[in-house]
Scaffold this motif. Structure first.
Motif, PDB file in Angstrom:
ATOM      1  N   UNK A  75      47.223  48.058  40.727  1.00  0.00           N
ATOM      2  CA  UNK A  75      47.514  48.615  39.406  1.00  0.00           C
ATOM      3  C   UNK A  75      48.048  47.535  38.469  1.00  0.00           C
ATOM      4  N   UNK A  76      48.875  46.644  39.007  1.00  0.00           N
ATOM      5  CA  UNK A  76      49.408  45.549  38.201  1.00  0.00           C
ATOM      6  C   UNK A  76      48.283  44.625  37.717  1.00  0.00           C
ATOM      7  N   UNK A  77      47.334  44.334  38.616  1.00  0.00           N
ATOM      8  CA  UNK A  77      46.207  43.486  38.235  1.00  0.00           C
ATOM      9  C   UNK A  77      45.334  44.172  37.198  1.00  0.00           C
ATOM     10  N   UNK A  78      45.217  45.515  37.315  1.00  0.00           N
ATOM     11  CA  UNK A  78      44.450  46.257  36.330  1.00  0.00           C
ATOM     12  C   UNK A  78      45.033  46.128  34.936  1.00  0.00           C
ATOM     13  N   UNK A  79      46.363  46.008  34.842  1.00  0.00           N
ATOM     14  CA  UNK A  79      47.022  45.811  33.552  1.00  0.00           C
ATOM     15  C   UNK A  79      46.952  44.346  33.122  1.00  0.00           C
ATOM     16  N   UNK A  80      47.073  43.439  34.091  1.00  0.00           N
ATOM     17  CA  UNK A  80      47.094  42.010  33.767  1.00  0.00           C
ATOM     18  C   UNK A  80      45.742  41.505  33.262  1.00  0.00           C
ATOM     19  N   UNK A  81      44.643  42.073  33.782  1.00  0.00           N
ATOM     20  CA  UNK A  81      43.312  41.580  33.420  1.00  0.00           C
ATOM     21  C   UNK A  81      43.027  41.674  31.918  1.00  0.00           C
TER      22      UNK A  81
ATOM     23  N   UNK B 144      47.668  41.058  48.925  1.00  0.00           N
ATOM     24  CA  UNK B 144      46.977  42.340  48.956  1.00  0.00           C
ATOM     25  C   UNK B 144      45.955  42.334  50.075  1.00  0.00           C
ATOM     26  N   UNK B 145      45.910  43.414  50.818  1.00  0.00           N
ATOM     27  CA  UNK B 145      44.888  43.609  51.847  1.00  0.00           C
ATOM     28  C   UNK B 145      44.080  44.862  51.502  1.00  0.00           C
ATOM     29  N   UNK B 146      42.784  44.814  51.754  1.00  0.00           N
ATOM     30  CA  UNK B 146      41.973  46.009  51.574  1.00  0.00           C
ATOM     31  C   UNK B 146      42.364  47.062  52.606  1.00  0.00           C
ATOM     32  N   UNK B 147      42.430  48.302  52.170  1.00  0.00           N
ATOM     33  CA  UNK B 147      42.690  49.419  53.071  1.00  0.00           C
ATOM     34  C   UNK B 147      41.551  50.415  52.939  1.00  0.00           C
ATOM     35  N   UNK B 148      41.500  51.350  53.854  1.00  0.00           N
ATOM     36  CA  UNK B 148      40.447  52.359  53.782  1.00  0.00           C
ATOM     37  C   UNK B 148      40.547  53.157  52.486  1.00  0.00           C
TER      38      UNK B 148
ATOM     39  N   UNK C 128      38.007  40.289  39.090  1.00  0.00           N
ATOM     40  CA  UNK C 128      37.605  39.687  40.368  1.00  0.00           C
ATOM     41  C   UNK C 128      38.458  38.465  40.663  1.00  0.00           C
ATOM     42  N   UNK C 129      38.685  37.631  39.649  1.00  0.00           N
ATOM     43  CA  UNK C 129      39.484  36.418  39.857  1.00  0.00           C
ATOM     44  C   UNK C 129      40.900  36.715  40.304  1.00  0.00           C
ATOM     45  N   UNK C 130      41.531  37.726  39.701  1.00  0.00           N
ATOM     46  CA  UNK C 130      42.882  38.087  40.109  1.00  0.00           C
ATOM     47  C   UNK C 130      42.895  38.686  41.513  1.00  0.00           C
ATOM     48  N   UNK C 131      41.828  39.427  41.853  1.00  0.00           N
ATOM     49  CA  UNK C 131      41.721  39.934  43.222  1.00  0.00           C
ATOM     50  C   UNK C 131      41.625  38.807  44.234  1.00  0.00           C
ATOM     51  N   UNK C 132      40.856  37.772  43.892  1.00  0.00           N
ATOM     52  CA  UNK C 132      40.768  36.600  44.776  1.00  0.00           C
ATOM     53  C   UNK C 132      42.129  35.929  44.901  1.00  0.00           C
ATOM     54  N   UNK C 133      42.836  35.790  43.765  1.00  0.00           N
ATOM     55  CA  UNK C 133      44.124  35.099  43.758  1.00  0.00           C
ATOM     56  C   UNK C 133      45.152  35.781  44.648  1.00  0.00           C
ATOM     57  N   UNK C 134      45.271  37.110  44.537  1.00  0.00           N
ATOM     58  CA  UNK C 134      46.282  37.830  45.298  1.00  0.00           C
ATOM     59  C   UNK C 134      45.769  38.324  46.645  1.00  0.00           C
TER      60      UNK C 134
ATOM     61  N   UNK D   9      36.550  43.892  44.998  1.00  0.00           N
ATOM     62  CA  UNK D   9      35.524  42.883  45.281  1.00  0.00           C
ATOM     63  C   UNK D   9      36.145  41.500  45.362  1.00  0.00           C
ATOM     64  N   UNK D  10      37.125  41.235  44.496  1.00  0.00           N
ATOM     65  CA  UNK D  10      37.834  39.957  44.575  1.00  0.00           C
ATOM     66  C   UNK D  10      38.674  39.838  45.829  1.00  0.00           C
ATOM     67  N   UNK D  11      39.293  40.938  46.220  1.00  0.00           N
ATOM     68  CA  UNK D  11      40.105  40.922  47.449  1.00  0.00           C
ATOM     69  C   UNK D  11      39.227  40.625  48.661  1.00  0.00           C
ATOM     70  N   UNK D  12      38.027  41.190  48.676  1.00  0.00           N
ATOM     71  CA  UNK D  12      37.109  40.987  49.805  1.00  0.00           C
ATOM     72  C   UNK D  12      36.342  39.668  49.723  1.00  0.00           C
ATOM     73  N   UNK D  13      36.473  38.954  48.600  1.00  0.00           N
ATOM     74  CA  UNK D  13      35.749  37.693  48.416  1.00  0.00           C
ATOM     75  C   UNK D  13      36.223  36.668  49.439  1.00  0.00           C
ATOM     76  N   UNK D  14      35.290  36.103  50.179  1.00  0.00           N
ATOM     77  CA  UNK D  14      35.631  35.164  51.253  1.00  0.00           C
ATOM     78  C   UNK D  14      35.547  33.740  50.715  1.00  0.00           C
ATOM     79  N   UNK D  15      36.632  33.279  50.118  1.00  0.00           N
ATOM     80  CA  UNK D  15      36.651  31.943  49.531  1.00  0.00           C
ATOM     81  C   UNK D  15      36.562  30.867  50.603  1.00  0.00           C
ATOM     82  N   UNK D  16      37.164  31.126  51.761  1.00  0.00           N
ATOM     83  CA  UNK D  16      37.120  30.131  52.845  1.00  0.00           C
ATOM     84  C   UNK D  16      35.694  29.897  53.320  1.00  0.00           C
TER      85      UNK D  16
END
Length: 402
Positions: A18-24, A58-62, A44-50, A290-297
């Motif tokens: 929710x915080x990222x939704x406001x920050x974007x 942040x971890x993805x949950x069901x 997406x970028x903020x999801x990757x960052x956190x 989608x950013x949280x699930x992004x596999x940067x490694x």
């Protein structure tokens, strides 16, 4: 050290999302005077960052994944609802469809050169043949060109670039043989077409009256009806083994047909409510997830994998952009043709969706999936801006005294 309970992890993730939704939008506004960056890129970028790729907060949950599924469904509902088929029917739609078929064939061919296995090649082909209609339409409206010949051509391209990939996903990744999947798909399309036909013939007087009475009350009949139509067609498509986004897109088309004869003021209010639910709540969760699930490694694991990002960007221009010229309006100047190539090559939502399917089914590696999503982000960041510059150059030229 004991790990946090699952409910605590969910609570933290929900608050941070929710915080990222406001920050974007704040970040987008901050940079607006320097460069116009689509808010999706920030989400997406903020999801990757956190997310796990960097800070790991942040971890993805069901539950968040389920909300993200609702988000992408709502995104395609909006896309189906925004298309004015009366303006693109005939030559614009036919030429756009022909261009998409060429793009799909070329994309699958490129996929065979890059990865082993036909399924992986089809994943890449679908990703490279997509167009982000939902992101492009607001840009065209803001530029005042949505109803121009160029705007109609871009809308036709976007419709083909979103509906076509959904059909391809349903055919090739339904778990059935292609022949059986084709029969099921045709049945779904016919059923939806019949529903749209009868909806276009009916006046819906009582329905519109109920919408009007509850527009500003807690009943919110219009929004509840939208959720019913969306849920029904999404579930129907899933029961039939088709991609759920096909049902979401069809639901948007059906809703637009039902509301076509409603009072214009009511339609505008309902559109505002749809935007509030979609872009104020559900769609941001999809892109942040989608950013949280992004596999940067995986993307940075080797120079070869990282080099796929600029390669896929170039392939989007060649494979999706160049065939888009088939939809070019007669007599279009070179500037508009260049803009058409750039708009047609702009893709992200389908890329995110189809690479998630490929990754979850083990058809493509996380590195390739991340490279495709990265290329889609770059296309969404750069191509519309470059296309607008082409349009504005044309407008300035036309404005000069002769």
């Amino acid at each position: 050290m004991t790990s946090a309970p699952p409910m605590q992890d969910l609570s933290v993730s929900l608050v941070l999302i929710a915080m990222l939704g406001v920050a974007a939008p704040l970040a987008a506004r901050l940079l607006d005077r320097v460069v116009k960056i689509p808010i999706v890129v920030f989400e997406i970028g903020l999801g990757i960052l956190l997310g796990p790729s960097l800070l790991g907060w942040i971890e993805s949950t069901r539950f968040t994944d389920t909300l993200a599924d609702f988000g992408v469904a709502m995104l395609f509902f909006v896309a189906g609802n925004e298309i004015d088929f009366s303006t693109i029917r005939g030559k614009p739609a036919n030429r756009a469809a022909a261009g998409w078929i060429i793009s799909l064939a070329a994309g699958i061919g490129a996929g065979f050169l890059l990865v082993p296995g036909p399924e992986a090649a089809v994943i890449i082909g679908i990703a490279l043949s997509s167009t982000a209609l939902g992101a492009i339409l607001p840009i065209l409206r803001d530029a005042g060109t949505s109803t121009s010949p160029l705007g109609i051509a871009v809308t036709a391209l976007g419709a083909a670039g979103e509906f076509g990939p959904l059909i391809a996903i349903s055919l090739f990744f339904s778990g059935r043989q292609v022949g059986i999947a084709s029969v099921v798909l045709v049945g779904f399309v016919v059923l939806t077409g019949v529903a749209v036909f009868f909806a276009s013939r009916a006046r819906h007087t009582l329905f519109h009256a109920q919408v009007t009475r509850t527009l500003h009350t807690s009943s919110q009949f219009a929004v509840r009806s939208i959720m019913l139509i969306l849920s029904a067609l999404v579930v129907l498509s899933m029961v039939l083994g088709l991609d759920m986004l096909l049902g979401a897109f069809a639901a948007g088309v059906l809703w637009k047909t039902v509301m076509a004869r409603a009072p214009e003021e009511d339609r505008k209010v309902v559109e505002t409510k749809i935007d509030a639910v979609a872009f104020g709540f559900l769609v941001p969760i999809f892109f942040i997830d989608a950013g949280i699930d992004f596999d940067l490694a995986a993307l940075t694991s080797s120079p070869a994998t990282l080099a796929l990002v600029p390669l896929f960007v170039a392939l989007l221009l060649i494979i999706r952009g160049l065939p888009s010229l088939l939809a070019s309006p007669p007599g279009a100047p070179p500037n508009e043709k260049r803009a058409l190539i750039l708009f047609g090559a702009t893709g992200l939502p389908i890329i995110v969706a189809v690479t998630a399917i490929g990754r979850d089914q083990g058809l493509i590696s996380s590195g390739i999936a991340s490279a495709l999503v990265g290329a889609g982000m770059i296309s969404l960041l750069l191509f519309p801006l470059m296309a607008l510059r082409q349009i504005r150059t044309r407008l300035r030229t036309d404005a000069r005294p002769g």
